[in-house]
Write an enzyme that holds these catalytic residues in place. Structure first.
Site, PDB file in Angstrom:
ATOM      1  N   LYS A   1       1.423  22.145 -10.729  1.00 28.90           N
ATOM      2  CA  LYS A   1       1.347  23.611 -10.576  1.00 28.90           C
ATOM      3  C   LYS A   1       0.663  24.282 -11.781  1.00 28.90           C
ATOM      4  O   LYS A   1      -0.541  24.211 -11.899  1.00 28.90           O
ATOM      5  CB  LYS A   1       2.722  24.179 -10.276  1.00 28.90           C
ATOM      6  CG  LYS A   1       3.217  23.755  -8.874  1.00 28.90           C
ATOM      7  CD  LYS A   1       4.346  24.615  -8.407  1.00 28.90           C
ATOM      8  CE  LYS A   1       4.944  24.169  -7.094  1.00 28.90           C
ATOM      9  NZ  LYS A   1       4.361  24.807  -5.917  1.00 28.90           N
TER      10      LYS A   1
ATOM     11  N   ASP B   1      11.654  16.536 -12.924  1.00 30.52           N
ATOM     12  CA  ASP B   1      10.538  17.148 -12.204  1.00 30.52           C
ATOM     13  C   ASP B   1      10.472  18.608 -12.646  1.00 30.52           C
ATOM     14  O   ASP B   1      11.280  19.430 -12.233  1.00 30.52           O
ATOM     15  CB  ASP B   1      10.805  17.024 -10.693  1.00 30.52           C
ATOM     16  CG  ASP B   1       9.748  17.734  -9.866  1.00 30.52           C
ATOM     17  OD1 ASP B   1       8.998  18.558 -10.414  1.00 30.52           O
ATOM     18  OD2 ASP B   1       9.689  17.479  -8.647  1.00 30.52           O
TER      19      ASP B   1
ATOM     20  N   TYR C   1      13.577  19.508  -4.031  1.00 29.04           N
ATOM     21  CA  TYR C   1      12.254  19.398  -3.412  1.00 29.04           C
ATOM     22  C   TYR C   1      11.322  18.737  -4.413  1.00 29.04           C
ATOM     23  O   TYR C   1      11.186  19.192  -5.546  1.00 29.04           O
ATOM     24  CB  TYR C   1      11.690  20.775  -3.013  1.00 29.04           C
ATOM     25  CG  TYR C   1      10.363  20.625  -2.303  1.00 29.04           C
ATOM     26  CD1 TYR C   1      10.318  20.277  -0.959  1.00 29.04           C
ATOM     27  CD2 TYR C   1       9.151  20.776  -2.984  1.00 29.04           C
ATOM     28  CE1 TYR C   1       9.106  20.083  -0.306  1.00 29.04           C
ATOM     29  CE2 TYR C   1       7.940  20.583  -2.328  1.00 29.04           C
ATOM     30  CZ  TYR C   1       7.935  20.246  -0.995  1.00 29.04           C
ATOM     31  OH  TYR C   1       6.734  20.038  -0.342  1.00 29.04           O
TER      32      TYR C   1
HETATM   33  N1  PMP Z   1       8.203  19.160  -7.264  1.00 31.61           N
HETATM   34  C1  PMP Z   1       8.619  20.433  -7.228  1.00 31.61           C
HETATM   35  C2  PMP Z   1       9.833  20.830  -8.011  1.00 31.61           C
HETATM   36  C3  PMP Z   1       7.931  21.382  -6.473  1.00 31.61           C
HETATM   37  O1  PMP Z   1       8.371  22.635  -6.435  1.00 31.61           O
HETATM   38  C4  PMP Z   1       6.770  20.972  -5.756  1.00 31.61           C
HETATM   39  C5  PMP Z   1       5.969  21.954  -4.940  1.00 31.61           C
HETATM   40  N2  PMP Z   1       6.585  23.091  -4.532  1.00 31.61           N
HETATM   41  C6  PMP Z   1       6.380  19.631  -5.820  1.00 31.61           C
HETATM   42  C7  PMP Z   1       7.103  18.753  -6.610  1.00 31.61           C
HETATM   43  C8  PMP Z   1       5.189  19.138  -5.069  1.00 31.61           C
HETATM   44  O2  PMP Z   1       4.020  19.644  -5.619  1.00 31.61           O
HETATM   45  P1  PMP Z   1       2.671  19.687  -4.766  1.00 31.61           P
HETATM   46  O3  PMP Z   1       2.840  20.735  -3.716  1.00 31.61           O
HETATM   47  O4  PMP Z   1       1.617  20.026  -5.788  1.00 31.61           O
HETATM   48  O5  PMP Z   1       2.476  18.340  -4.187  1.00 31.61           O
END
Ligand code: PMP
Length: 400
Positions: A248, A219, A135
């Site tokens: 985050k 990521d 994700y």
């Molecule tokens: N990458 C990862 C690994 C995530 O867990 C998330 C959000 N859960 C995102 C990217 C996307 O972040 P955002 O919701 O701040 O756009």
């Protein structure tokens, strides 16, 4: 007159069929307080954001101080804004050489978009390799590299030239060739239900990326800032990315994302043509001030180092017939139960037991434990005793 509950359902765009529907009036440390006077232990940090707890005094102080100086001044990258400069400099000090140039954005999805664009611009290639059950966000580019069809299929066409590989598949590295712009992955897959890399998996990707001139992108939106027991998860595995994606917990409770690389790689966004990535609010000074204050708390209180013993305590206290496995590192845990029905029951009924829990997007038989890293041993004991009562209840209610 309509209640806030009704107004929430009527006027706020909804995507969940079962929102938590708690009306929180205050949050502090690991606790949330609702409008009816109930308290909840936050076991998910909403989600993986509040690593230093809710409204940490240092973070609140930094926000207040910055609001006394300035809010938004100008689009990103034009004016020297000291909260951005201080935060980027501190991150660069803590990161290994080769990750010294920080581009701030507003969210994880945006940081992923920036990372993919940077890899394409730097390499002059288009192909992106991503992983099953990954994700990376909800924007079109990030959806294109989401490792599950369910939530993305209706939004096609997505980005072309993306290839899905199996996480921990030893053959994944063989997909990397002269056409590959980047390989993007979570070093610990979060929404897949906390899947750790097998020994050698990240190393093989690193080696092949280097050989073929492709960039390796980690990521760490969920895994950074102490969550898995080190400041950044990649440190545990000894594999260095070319681009690091953060969000985050980066903002200490305020919206902030970043993609980070070497100056050489980042400089490709400044030429042919310039303005390779633009953001109005990215690196908002209040968010940078908050994020830096939160990072200093993580370092001062050694929250990363303390995450592993705390994890161990959860594991010891959550022994129960219903629990088939606990996966994870530090305070990013997946508690796997006998069936998805048990998981659904536990999550839905957690608030009645004074707990906030959550699903994983791609793992229906497990629920997440990712509390603020400041959680104390006594608070863990209290949370686990509530969880055990909830397990007992679920076992009784779902008896076949
Ligand atoms: N990458 C990862 C690994 C995530 O867990 C998330 C959000 N859960 C995102 C990217 C996307 O972040 P955002 O919701 O701040 O756009």
């Amino acid at each position: 007159m309509l209640s806030n509950r009704q107004l929430f359902l009527h006027h706020l765009g909804q995507t969940s069929t079962a929102p938590l529907m708690l009306e929180i009036v205050k949050a502090e440390g690991i606790t949330m307080y609702d409008i009816s006077g109930h308290t909840y232990i936050d076991l998910i940090s909403g989600v993986s954001v509040s690593n230093t707890g809710h409204r940490h005094p240092d973070v609140v102080e930094a926000i207040k101080a910055q609001t006394g100086s300035y809010l938004h001044l100008m689009v990103y990258g034009e004016m020297i804004q000291s909260p951005q400069v201080k935060y980027a400099t501190r991150l660069a000090e803590l990161l290994p050489a080769g990750l010294e140039s920080v581009y701030f954005v507003n969210s994880g999805s945006e940081a992923v978009e920036g990372a993919m664009k940077l890899a394409k611009r730097f390499t002059g290639r288009t192909r992106i390799i991503y992983f099953r059950n990954s994700y990376h966000g909800s924007t079109h580019g990030a959806l294109s590299i989401q490792g599950s069809e369910l939530y993305r299929n209706d939004f096609r066409p997505l980005l072309p030239d993306t290839i899905q590989a199996g996480f921990n598949d030893p053959d994944a590295a063989s997909l990397i060739d002269d056409h590959t712009a980047c390989v993007i992955l979570e070093p610990v897959q979060a929404e897949a239900g906390v899947i750790l890399p097998e020994p050698g998996f990240l190393e093989a990707l690193r080696e092949k990326c280097t050989e073929k001139g492709a960039l390796l992108v980690f990521d760490e939106v969920q895994t950074a800032f102490g969550r898995t027991g080190s400041l950044f998860a990649f440190e545990r595995f000894g594999v260095l990315p070319d681009i690091l994606v953060l969000a985050k917990a980066l903002g200490g409770g305020m919206p902030l994302g970043a993609f980070i690389s070497s100056r050489t790689i980042m400089s490709s966004l400044v030429k042919d043509p310039q303005l390779g990535h633009i953001t109005t609010f990215g690196g908002h000074p209040v968010c940078c001030a908050a994020g830096l204050a939160s990072l200093e708390v993580i370092l001062k209180e050694q929250l990363a180092e303390k995450a592993s013993p705390k994890s161990q305590l959860f594991r010891e206290l959550l022994k129960h017939d219903l629990v088939t496995e606990i996966r994870g590192e530090g305070l990013l845990l997946a508690v796997q139960l006998k069936t998805p029905a048990h998981t659904g029951y536990i999550i839905a009924n957690a608030p009645r037991h004074g707990l906030i829990l959550d699903y994983f997007l791609f793992c229906s038989d497990s629920f997440r434990i990712a509390p603020p890293l400041i959680i104390t041993d006594n608070e863990i004991k209290e949370a686990c005793s509530k969880l055990i009562s909830l397990f007992d209840e679920a076992q009784m209610m779902l008896k076949d």
